[in-house]
Structures are given as structure tokens and as C-alpha cells.
Design a protein around this motif. Structure first.
Motif, PDB file in Angstrom:
ATOM      1  N   ARG A 172       0.807  -1.219   0.000  1.00  0.00           N
ATOM      2  CA  ARG A 172       0.000   0.000   0.000  1.00  0.00           C
ATOM      3  C   ARG A 172       0.847   1.280   0.000  1.00  0.00           C
ATOM      4  O   ARG A 172       0.461   2.299  -0.561  1.00  0.00           O
ATOM      5  CB  ARG A 172      -0.953  -0.011   1.196  1.00  0.00           C
ATOM      6  CG  ARG A 172      -2.125  -0.939   1.011  1.00  0.00           C
ATOM      7  CD  ARG A 172      -3.051  -0.421  -0.082  1.00  0.00           C
ATOM      8  NE  ARG A 172      -3.974  -1.455  -0.536  1.00  0.00           N
ATOM      9  CZ  ARG A 172      -3.952  -1.987  -1.735  1.00  0.00           C
ATOM     10  NH1 ARG A 172      -3.050  -1.604  -2.617  1.00  0.00           N
ATOM     11  NH2 ARG A 172      -4.839  -2.903  -2.088  1.00  0.00           N
ATOM     12  N   GLN A 173       2.004   1.219   0.627  1.00  0.00           N
ATOM     13  CA  GLN A 173       2.876   2.396   0.624  1.00  0.00           C
ATOM     14  C   GLN A 173       3.344   2.731  -0.781  1.00  0.00           C
ATOM     15  O   GLN A 173       3.535   3.904  -1.119  1.00  0.00           O
ATOM     16  CB  GLN A 173       4.087   2.139   1.530  1.00  0.00           C
ATOM     17  CG  GLN A 173       3.748   2.140   3.012  1.00  0.00           C
ATOM     18  CD  GLN A 173       4.851   1.544   3.864  1.00  0.00           C
ATOM     19  OE1 GLN A 173       5.950   1.272   3.380  1.00  0.00           O
ATOM     20  NE2 GLN A 173       4.562   1.320   5.142  1.00  0.00           N
ATOM     21  N   PRO A 176      -1.109   2.254  -3.778  1.00  0.00           N
ATOM     22  CA  PRO A 176      -2.357   2.304  -3.010  1.00  0.00           C
ATOM     23  C   PRO A 176      -3.577   1.786  -3.754  1.00  0.00           C
ATOM     24  O   PRO A 176      -4.572   1.423  -3.114  1.00  0.00           O
ATOM     25  CB  PRO A 176      -2.506   3.795  -2.675  1.00  0.00           C
ATOM     26  CG  PRO A 176      -1.646   4.505  -3.659  1.00  0.00           C
ATOM     27  CD  PRO A 176      -0.514   3.589  -3.961  1.00  0.00           C
ATOM     28  N   ASP A 249      -9.004  -3.722   3.862  1.00  0.00           N
ATOM     29  CA  ASP A 249      -8.502  -3.079   2.653  1.00  0.00           C
ATOM     30  C   ASP A 249      -9.580  -3.151   1.577  1.00  0.00           C
ATOM     31  O   ASP A 249      -9.991  -4.226   1.164  1.00  0.00           O
ATOM     32  CB  ASP A 249      -7.225  -3.793   2.188  1.00  0.00           C
ATOM     33  CG  ASP A 249      -6.513  -3.063   1.069  1.00  0.00           C
ATOM     34  OD1 ASP A 249      -7.178  -2.713   0.073  1.00  0.00           O
ATOM     35  OD2 ASP A 249      -5.283  -2.864   1.175  1.00  0.00           O
TER      36      ASP A 249
END
Length: 298
Positions: A172-173, A176, A249
Motif C-alpha cells: 500500500r505504501q 495504493p 482493505d
């Protein structure tokens, strides 16, 4: 009269503020009622882009030996061409081929899985996967966390959760909006019950394949039964963790235990080790993944 006038101005001010607030919400996309009431023939707002694209344009795979196609073609050898996730074998019809076509899969799919890896290794694989900037990442990991020399060596549920979350955070970093398909950990107890019917398979297991579940395959004493139940319970807990972390998520889909619940038999097992999926087994995994990824309402 003066007091009444002040009160009327206050009411008008509050009303005006409310109208402006509603207009502001519509401008931000929360509604279009103001445009409709204006009756100026304004075009309807565009439909919002769905969070999940059922046909992503590139695929990267992370995980363990199952995703590498280990022992599906030759003994003690990776065979990524039959991988359920990214393989090119026509008999398997991998997820990548189903989504991208043969040519597209060859150009826009990558297999970063590593035979023998456990959940602790997933973050490193994810870091490699993001370099390709895939639109979909597939995850199948956890079997090796339960398949240890003893039940005491199995990865704890808390560590498993922390490690999986760390891998998701790494993705995700960097990306995204990339989608994630998460497979449940296969049912190791069913693997034992199916494979133990084959004399050759039991002999191969004695070489040290998943001792926590498959050791002393014919033993049915209380200690052996308790050992297998302990492993099975841990796999169930791992799958619960995968479901819970994925559920946080919005661009992650868990297979809802479809792989764990699949009632495979010896046709789906490698005849080299009676543990890893055969070509047939890899094809079944591809089917499950494709259904999950392309479902409109999973």
C-alpha cells in the motif's frame, strides 16, 4: 418589532447557510438534486469508478512453492509454467492467461513467489512485486508456517497476523490502488487423509514433508490425532487472519476459504510427493482465483 426583525434575520441566515451547505455537498459529488431542481438540462454526473476492476491488466504473484508449481512437472523442481497464478501451460489456464490472454500474460505477469517461504518472507516478495507496478497481486502463503518439524515450531497466530499486515503495508505504501487476491491456506488435514491411501505417497512423506501433519501417517493414537488437530486448528486461525486483514482493505479480496474448502483428491496432488498440487490441482486453483477476481459482488 425590532426583536422580531432580528429573529427573522437570524432564521434567514441559518436557512441560507443550510442551502449553501447542501449546494457544497452536491458540488463535491454527494448528489445532483440541486442541478435537477435548477432544470437547466444539466448533464447527469458520471458514474463513480468502481473500487474493484474485475479485469486488471497486469498480475504479480507472491507466495510459496504452490505458486511456483513445485513438483508439478519434475521431482524437486520448480515449474512456474504451470503456476495457477502466472503460468503459461494451456492445461492449467492460469489466472494471468484467463485475464490477459496468452500474449498479455507473457508480457504483463510476474512470479515473485519463492519455494519454501513462510509468511515472514512475504514482505520482501511484495517489495519485489511492486517494482512491476501490477494492477493485481495474488497471495498464497501460510502452508509452510504450519508445516514444521513439530507443532511447537509453527508460526504463532499473532506473528502471522503481524507479518501479513506488514506485507500489505509494503504494497500500500507503494501502490495504493493495486488490487490483491488472497487465497486461503489449503486444508492440510484433508491432504493427509487423501494422500495416506497411497503407499508410495506415505513413503515419500517419510523424507520429511510437512512432519507436523504428515509424520507417522498411519498412526491413529491419541497423540497423533491431537497433533493433526493442532495443525488443522492453526490453519483455520491463519485463514481467519487472512480474511480479517484483507477485509480492512477496500481493494483486497479473500477467497472466503474456497481453497481450504475445496474437496480435492489424489488427481489434484503431485505424484512426485503427494503434497503439492499437480497440473490438475493448479488448474483448480486458477479456477477459484478467477471466479473471485472477476465476481461483481464477491
Amino acid at each position: 418589532m425590532r426583536k422580531r426583525s432580528h429573529r427573522l434575520r437570524a432564521v434567514h441566515a441559518v436557512t441560507a447557510a443550510a442551502v449553501l451547505a447542501v449546494a457544497g455537498c452536491d458540488a463535491a459529488g454527494a448528489g445532483v438534486s440541486g442541478d435537477r431542481e435548477a432544470g437547466a438540462g444539466a448533464a447527469p454526473s458520471a458514474s463513480p469508478t468502481p473500487l474493484w476492476d474485475t479485469h486488471p491488466d497486469s498480475v504479480a504473484a507472491v507466495g510459496d512453492s504452490i505458486t511456483r508449481g513445485f513438483d508439478a512437472c519434475m521431482v524437486l523442481t520448480d515449474c512456474p509454467e504451470v503456476s495457477w497464478a502466472t503460468g503459461s501451460d494451456a492445461g492449467v489456464d492460469s489466472l494471468a492467461v484467463r485475464l490477459l490472454g496468452v500474449t498479455g500474460a507473457a508480457q504483463r505477469s510476474w512470479n515473485e513467489a519463492v519455494t519454501g517461504s513462510r509468511m515472514a518472507d512475504l514482505r520482501g516478495q511484495m517489495t519485489q512485486a511492486v517494482l512491476h507496478r501490477p494492477e493485481l497481486v495474488t497471495v498464497m502463503a501460510g502452508a509452510n508456517d504450519a508445516c514444521r518439524d513439530s507443532t511447537g515450531q509453527m508460526t504463532s497466530v499473532a506473528d502471522f497476523r503481524r507479518q501479513f499486515q506488514s506485507a500489505m503495508d509494503a504494497l500500500r505504501q507503494a501502490l495504493p490502488k493495486t488490487e490483491v487476491y488472497v487465497s486461503s491456506v489449503p486444508n492440510l488435514k484433508r491432504l493427509w487423509s487423501e494422500g495416506r491411501t497411497n503407499a508410495l505417497g506415505k513413503q515419500v512423506w517419510k523424507l520429511g514433508i510437512c512432519p507436523s501433519m504428515l509424520g507417522d501417517a498411519d498412526a491413529l493414537d491419541p497423540a497423533a490425532t491431537r497433533r493433526r488437530e493442532t495443525v488443522q486448528a492453526r490453519v483455520v486461525e491463519y485463514n481467519k487472519v487472512l480474511a480479517e486483514v484483507c477485509a480492512k482493505d477496500r481493494r483486497c479480496r479473500f477467497d472466503k476459504n474456497a481453497v481450504f474448502d475445496y474437496e480435492f483428491d489424489t488427481k489434484q496432488l503431485s505424484h512426485w510427493d503427494w503434497f503439492h498440487p499437480s497440473r490438475n490441482g493448479q488448474a483448480r486453483l486458477a479456477e477459484i482465483a478467477y471466479r473471485t477476481v472477476t465476481a461483481r459482488n464477491p
